[in-house]
Design a protein around this motif. Structure first.
Motif, PDB file in Angstrom:
ATOM      1  N   GLY A   1      13.958   3.282 -11.012  1.00 39.47           N
ATOM      2  CA  GLY A   1      12.599   2.792 -10.771  1.00 39.47           C
ATOM      3  C   GLY A   1      12.513   1.929  -9.520  1.00 39.47           C
TER       4      GLY A   1
ATOM      5  N   HIS B   1       6.056   5.220  -6.337  1.00 41.56           N
ATOM      6  CA  HIS B   1       5.253   4.813  -7.504  1.00 41.56           C
ATOM      7  C   HIS B   1       4.454   3.529  -7.234  1.00 41.56           C
TER       8      HIS B   1
ATOM      9  N   HIS C   1       1.596   0.342  -9.680  1.00 41.83           N
ATOM     10  CA  HIS C   1       1.324  -1.077  -9.396  1.00 41.83           C
ATOM     11  C   HIS C   1       0.042  -1.276  -8.585  1.00 41.83           C
TER      12      HIS C   1
ATOM     13  N   ASP D   1       7.177  -1.810 -14.726  1.00 41.77           N
ATOM     14  CA  ASP D   1       8.420  -1.084 -14.437  1.00 41.77           C
ATOM     15  C   ASP D   1       9.232  -0.835 -15.704  1.00 41.77           C
TER      16      ASP D   1
HETATM   17 FE   LIG Z   1       7.874  -0.757  -9.676  1.00 42.10          FE
END
Ligand SMILES: [Fe+2]
Ligand code: FES
Length: 403
Positions: free
Chosen positions: A156, A162, A167, A315
């Motif tokens: 991650g 991502h 986020h 996360d």
């Molecule tokens: Fe993250």
């Protein structure tokens, strides 16, 4: 992979968990249950949790007069694992003198107690990381448990694509604030290095410029995350984040973070709140998978992408819900997963190398100047390559290292 991990110094406990003659602390590392204690003179021991007599937890024991004494029959051990006393044995007993329990070496740095669990004859020099040298209050260490395998957690952190989705700070479809939200398709490029790898996520920053975010991924479980860069609020601009994903066992991980910035003090409480993670005294999340991360659907209806409070908790949610050990054979990887794939290759290569040669030339920790290995955020002309802005010093090149 465990043998590989054992060749490195690992951050294990927060120094603030221990005090001279204070409460012993139970911990788990690489599948072993251990107990840490600070003796009367401030020395730190990390021993097998279970008393070698009949197995009682030494974490119940009495920590006094330079040793930890088992509560059951009073066997006492020093920080090196040497038995000092067996009070229930005959007076002329030689048992104490010959008795030793498993003990791992410890060091202190950056607000953590570190240990080395590998073969003693292979023990590398204790690495000197830049955050060890921060002025008082300018480096803070944190830890919490990830309820999944270490590589899932780490993957991650080598997955820049991502950032603008999970986020996201503005509702989906609304005008984005940050470069990572404006350009959701970063170009991910990886370079293998002597210490592991580094990768850069390059995004269009408009006006003929690109935004580069370069993350460092030193072996075996580190990610050095770039600061937020020139456009961020001042307190986040140069604040650096280091992650260590230290395996507790195959199914859970110590998520250790160092925040540091020589120009400011790190507000510990604020940082914990910002992460969103709420945890108990054993560093287990109270707002984890059991309560489905307190995901708030009403918040999502109003435009919050995740409905989960805090970047770290987001996360944890995406990695833990894959299962404690994800089945990679069911994945469908894309271009955005380039760094994840590279990380897996790097780890497998390192393991094979260790099996075949007994050595880890790429990971010769003691001899790096860690000041040279930093993560950066930078804006650069679109016609340039990011490597021109952040050239890799020749001696850190993987090819040169092999020579
Ligand atoms: Fe993250
Ligand atoms: S079990 Fe520890 S002294 Fe007997």
């Amino acid at each position: 992979m465990g043998e590989l991990m054992r060749r490195f110094w690992m951050p294990a406990l927060l120094t603030q968990e221990l005090e001279p003659d204070g409460k012993p602390v139970r911990t788990r590392l690489l599948g072993e249950d251990l107990v840490a204690f600070m003796d009367t003179q401030g020395r730190i021991g990390l021993l097998d949790e279970h008393c070698p007599h009949r197995g009682t937890s030494l974490a119940l024991g009495v920590n006094a007069d330079c040793g930890l004494r088992c509560l059951f029959h009073g066997w006492k051990f020093d920080v090196n694992g040497q038995c000092l006393d067996t009070p229930a044995e005959p007076e002329n007993s030689k048992l104490a003198r010959t008795m030793r329990t498993k003990a791992y070496p410890t060091r202190v740095g950056g607000g953590m107690v570190w240990t080395y669990m590998g073969p003693p004859e292979q023990q590398p020099e204790f690495p000197h990381f830049p955050w060890f040298d921060m002025p008082e209050g300018s480096c803070e260490a944190f830890k919490v448990i990830y309820e999944c395998n270490y590589s899932q957690a780490l993957e991650g952190a080598v997955d820049s694509s991502h950032a603008g989705i999970l986020h996201r700070s503005v509702p989906w479809g609304e005008e984005a604030k940050w470069p990572h939200e404006k350009d959701l398709r970063p170009k991910i490029e990886v370079e293998f290095t002597r210490y592991g790898m580094r990768y850069c996520a390059v995004r269009d920053a408009g006006q003929g410029e690109n935004n580069g975010r370069m993350t460092q991924v030193p072996l075996p479980f580190w990610t050095f995350i770039p600061p937020d860069g020139p456009k961020a609020p001042e307190f986040r601009r140069n604040r650096r984040l280091i992650n260590a994903f230290v395996p507790r066992d195959d199914y859970s991980t110590w998520h250790i973070q160092f925040f540091y910035d020589p120009s400011q003090t790190i507000d510990r409480q604020h940082r914990i709140e910002e992460s969103g993670v709420v945890f108990d005294q054993n560093f287990r999340k109270l707002n984890g998978i059991d309560v489905w991360y307190n995901q708030d659907r009403a918040m999502m209806k109003q435009g919050n992408m995740s409905g989960i409070q805090g970047v770290a908790l987001e996360d944890h949610a995406v990695s833990e819900t894959m299962g404690r050990m994800a089945d990679r054979s069911k994945e469908h990887l894309g271009r955005s997963d380039m760094a994840v794939v590279a990380f897996r290759r790097m780890m497998l290569k390192a393991v094979r190398q260790l099996q075949e040669t007994g050595r880890l030339p790429q990971a010769d920790q003691g001899r790096f100047d860690w000041n040279e290995i930093t993560a950066e955020t930078f804006i650069f002309p679109a016609e340039m390559k990011w490597q021109e802005i952040q050239p890799l010093p020749e001696h850190l090149d993987a090819v040169n290292a092999a020579a």
